[in-house]
Design an enzyme around this catalytic site. Structure first.
Site, PDB file in Angstrom:
ATOM      1  N   ARG A 131       2.713 -10.238  10.389  1.00 54.65           N
ATOM      2  CA  ARG A 131       4.068  -9.499  10.693  1.00 54.65           C
ATOM      3  C   ARG A 131       5.318 -10.665  10.212  1.00 54.65           C
ATOM      4  O   ARG A 131       6.265 -10.087   9.884  1.00 54.65           O
ATOM      5  CB  ARG A 131       4.340  -9.460  12.143  1.00 54.65           C
ATOM      6  N   GLN A 151      -7.432  -4.876   9.836  1.00 56.35           N
ATOM      7  CA  GLN A 151      -6.238  -4.504  10.712  1.00 56.35           C
ATOM      8  C   GLN A 151      -6.534  -3.513  11.618  1.00 56.35           C
ATOM      9  O   GLN A 151      -5.802  -2.755  11.973  1.00 56.35           O
ATOM     10  CB  GLN A 151      -4.995  -4.150   9.842  1.00 56.35           C
ATOM     11  N   ASP A 159      -3.942   7.366   4.685  1.00 53.02           N
ATOM     12  CA  ASP A 159      -3.342   6.054   4.822  1.00 53.02           C
ATOM     13  C   ASP A 159      -4.105   5.365   6.163  1.00 53.02           C
ATOM     14  O   ASP A 159      -4.210   6.011   7.021  1.00 53.02           O
ATOM     15  CB  ASP A 159      -1.870   6.067   4.908  1.00 53.02           C
ATOM     16  N   GLU A 160      -4.066   3.987   6.280  1.00 55.83           N
ATOM     17  CA  GLU A 160      -4.461   3.503   7.460  1.00 55.83           C
ATOM     18  C   GLU A 160      -5.977   3.897   7.922  1.00 55.83           C
ATOM     19  O   GLU A 160      -6.165   4.289   9.169  1.00 55.83           O
ATOM     20  CB  GLU A 160      -3.485   3.585   8.682  1.00 55.83           C
ATOM     21  N   LYS A 195       0.862  -1.265   0.002  1.00 58.25           N
ATOM     22  CA  LYS A 195       0.052  -0.005  -0.108  1.00 58.25           C
ATOM     23  C   LYS A 195       0.736   1.249  -0.063  1.00 58.25           C
ATOM     24  O   LYS A 195       0.430   2.454  -0.715  1.00 58.25           O
ATOM     25  CB  LYS A 195      -0.962  -0.097   1.304  1.00 58.25           C
ATOM     26  N   THR A 196       1.917   1.207   0.670  1.00 58.41           N
ATOM     27  CA  THR A 196       2.858   2.567   0.626  1.00 58.41           C
ATOM     28  C   THR A 196       3.469   2.777  -0.616  1.00 58.41           C
ATOM     29  O   THR A 196       3.481   3.897  -1.153  1.00 58.41           O
ATOM     30  CB  THR A 196       4.005   2.262   1.732  1.00 58.41           C
TER      31      THR A 196
END
Length: 747
Positions: free
Chosen positions: A617, A259, A228-229, A42-43
């Site tokens: 993770r 998330q 973002d997020e 996504k970044t």
């Protein structure tokens, strides 16, 4: 410098993007929801989209706003955009919600009849203000716990509620009282020309609501907004984004409902789940290709999260072939669990040359770290605890920062309280209470009260000591215009006698503090070097800008990715990070899922999302561990394996047995159970269900003991004649009893 060719730049931007990522970059107009699964790049999509808007579509860089949740993420985004565009990218506004709030309020807070020179209070400062409020109202802090009061105020601020609205929403007498304290708290902050973190957003939203022309300015300024997020936004952040995007509606939000793990600090998962209702014409693009984890890890995490209802379907996949199964180990107790984890990571380091920095130990609560730390120390394994005390929270650093804050804002009473007698200069508690009384009587800040006391010789011998303090602060103030930041800090350290006091102590602790103060000087030099261009064009002083930056640093911003040490952290702290090897420990009922959440459906779903975040993770290897018995709250407790373990398909898990002991299944089977997990010897722990398991007693059952009285069953161990119950009694605390001898009755 010549501008890059748009066609060549587009080819560069799209190189390596998958079709979904490219579609998210090219959909530039109107509302867009990008559902980005864990590790789906996504970044890269966000940075490529910014570069595409500027370099290919010709959008001026200063019309683009990108908002994320940590300074570290914002810094990474800036770096990537500049790598694609070069100097063209410098005018893009990329930062956190709070840094955006600071930027807006520093320019326009005057419309709210507040000063632009406000200081930003941290947790310790706000707690001090709340204690002052309680004291002024004659309320006992032992009854009205200050942290509880602050938490409720934070919740109201996260929801966008000012004191009058909070009073209207109060549900009982306790909340009505806190709403009144909230109003007094805000008044004290205003008197000190201070804002807390919640105010940075709350007042921004109020500014936009009360002053449409100010809002129109920022709507015109930021024509393209990226968030973002988005799943982590709270009510006030949601409102600010909606206000800014209302005119042009060029809003791209990126996030993953699976998330969303910050409900406890006000995040509202409905913000992302309801995006298509808020923007009926929104385009939705799913990023489902994972570039981080192996397929067994992805499949296991997906199987767990599939049990949630509040989510949007995604099907994560990876092009990576193979991958080790998820490994599960049930220890007899927490000590054996720690030995297993450290033994495995030592084996990876010594046999396969895996750097310690490639390993993370994740746990649900900070209290779980102790046994792992002790085991790591035993084998001299270097480690770091993420989310521990931050550099700028160390006492000596906060002392120096308080001196600097008081120079910028003489009304900062919390800063003055902290340093008026640091280092010791003979100004005792009783004398300072007299200063506080003068301040209260005259309605002035404490520094002005000191000046009044000194000029009237109101405190006898102490007046001379306070006069020396005032002379010192006035001397520092005269240096503000003529010295660079690091030189100013050096003068403060010397002039206060802080360095000399530590050198006189001559202890290892004092030497460590001196090292920290030297590092503070390095921090000031780094800040000057990194912001030299910005400083030249800003009317605010370098010190003011530096104090803003320090105030906005978060826990994750201080995380260092080091190859030479194992990372220990809570799952919340692990958000946004990745490691080749992850040990997810303490996978037991009442730990993970946490006891406070496991009886509430919304809470349980958040715990499951937290488990999903933890599992994803891991890049190469994921170990899940639990213990049958654990030392908790100073007493031994019998544990039940987490329900989340049961939600992972058998074919994805390999159960590991301890030497000399048969493998155990994930549902608590004894020795000899099938290593695949669910067949053979299953013992039903009932996971807090209403109906009893095979043993006849369910966790959560209310019972009465003839001696200990009423209590609640916390854990069940064994069956038949040897069955034991771990019970939390209302009067006697936690006890373990044998069922056949206890004469228990249902309560």
């Amino acid at each position: 410098m010549p501008l890059p060719d748009p066609t060549a730049l587009a080819e560069s931007i799209f190189a390596g993007l998958n079709p979904a990522q490219r579609a998210a970059v090219e959909a530039t107009e109107g509302p867009l929801l990008v559902l980005a699964g864990a590790g789906s790049g996504k970044t890269r999509v966000l940075t490529s989209r910014i570069a595409y808007l500027i370099g290919v579509c010709g959008i001026p860089a200063d019309q683009i706003l990108a908002v994320t949740f940590t300074n570290k993420a914002a810094g990474e985004m800036k770096e990537r955009v500049e790598k694609l565009l070069g100097p063209m990218a410098r005018d893009v506004t990329i930062g956190t919600f709070h840094s955006l709030g600071v930027r807006i309020l520093r320019r326009d807070i005057g419309h709210l009849a507040r000063t632009r020179g406000f200081v930003i209070y941290d947790d310790a400062d706000t707690l001090g203000v709340i204690k002052d409020v309680l004291k002024s109202e004659g309320l006992d802090p032992k009854v009205h716990e200050p942290r509880r009061v602050r938490w409720q105020i934070d919740q109201w601020k996260n929801a966008g509620l000012l004191p009058p609205a909070a009073a209207e929403r109060a549900r009982d007498l306790d909340e009505e009282l806190i709403a009144r304290l909230y109003a007094l708290y805000q008044r004290k902050l205003a008197d000190a020309e201070a804002l807390d973190f919640g105010d940075l957003l709350l007042l921004t939203a109020e500014l936009f609501r009360k002053h449409p022309r100010v809002l129109a300015y920022y709507q015109q300024k930021y024509q393209y907004i990226l968030v973002d997020e988005y799943q982590d936004t709270n009510g006030v952040q949601y409102g600010i984004v909606g206000q800014l995007a209302a005119a042009h509606r060029n809003l791209c939000v990126v996030g993953d409902p699976d998330q969303s793990i910050y409900a406890w600090r006000g995040a509202d998962i409905r913000n992302i789940l309801d995006f298509e209702q808020d923007y009926a014409d929104a385009k939705v693009i799913k990023l489902e290709q994972n570039y981080r984890s192996t397929q067994p890890i992805l499949s296991g995490a997906s199987a767990v999260i599939a049990n949630n209802y509040d989510r949007k379907e995604k099907d994560l996949f990876t092009d990576r072939e193979g991958g080790s199964p998820i490994r599960f180990f049930e220890a007899d107790d927490d000590r054996e669990e720690a030995r297993f984890v450290v033994g495995r990571l030592l084996e990876a380091n010594r046999r396969e040359d895996v750097p310690y920095g490639h390993v993370a130990i994740l746990y649900r609560t900070n209290a779980q770290s102790r046994v792992f730390e002790e085991e790591l120390l035993k084998y001299d394994v270097p480690y770091t605890i993420v989310g521990g005390q931050r550099f700028y929270e160390r006492a000596e650093i906060k002392d120096v920062m308080a001196y600097l804050r008081l120079l910028v804002n003489p009304k900062d009473d919390q800063a003055l309280r902290r340093i008026v007698n640091k280092p010791a200069r003979g100004i005792g508690k009783t004398s300072f209470e007299r200063v506080e009384a003068i301040a209260l009587e005259r309605g002035t800040p404490l520094l002005e009260a000191i000046r009044h006391a000194v000029s009237n010789d109101a405190l006898g011998r102490v007046s001379g000591k306070l006069a020396a303090f005032l002379d010192m602060m006035d001397g520092f103030a005269n240096l503000l215009a003529g010295f660079e930041l690091d030189d100013l800090i050096a003068h403060v350290l010397d002039g206060t006698g802080y360095i000399r006091a530590l050198e006189k102590e001559d202890t290892p602790e004092a030497e460590a503090r001196l090292d920290n103060l030297r590092e503070l000087l390095s921090s000031a030099r780094d800040f000057h070097a990194a912001n030299e261009d910005e400083l030249a064009g800003d009317e605010r002083s370098e010190l003011e800008l530096y104090l803003d930056q320090v105030a906005l640093i978060s826990d994750l911003d201080s995380y260092e990715d080091r190859e030479d040490r194992v990372s220990l952290m809570t799952v919340h702290s692990a958000k946004g990070l990745e490691f080749p090897i992850v040990f997810l420990v303490g996978m037991e009922e009442r730990i993970f899922p946490h006891a406070s959440s496991s009886r509430d459906e919304a809470g349980l779903e958040e715990e499951r999302r937290l488990c999903y975040v933890a599992m994803t993770r891991a890049m190469e290897h994921l170990f899940l561990t639990c213990a049958s018995e654990r030392l908790r709250y100073g007493d031994r407790s019998y544990q039940s394996p987490s329900r989340f373990l049961q939600e992972i398909p058998d074919e994805l898990i390999e159960t590991i047995s301890a030497p000399g002991r048969g493998a155990r299944g994930r549902s608590g089977a004894g020795a000899g159970a099938a290593s695949s997990g669910r067949e053979g010897g299953r013992f039903d722990y009932s996971y807090g269900q209403d109906e009893p398991g095979e043993g006849g007693v369910a966790i959560g059952t209310r019972v009465r003991h003839p001696v200990f009285g009423r209590g609640e069953v916390l854990a069940v161990l064994g069956s038949d004649l040897n069955q034991k119950l771990r019970i939390k009694f209302e009067r006697a605390g936690v006890k373990t009893v044998m069922v056949r001898y206890a004469n228990l009755e249902l309560a």
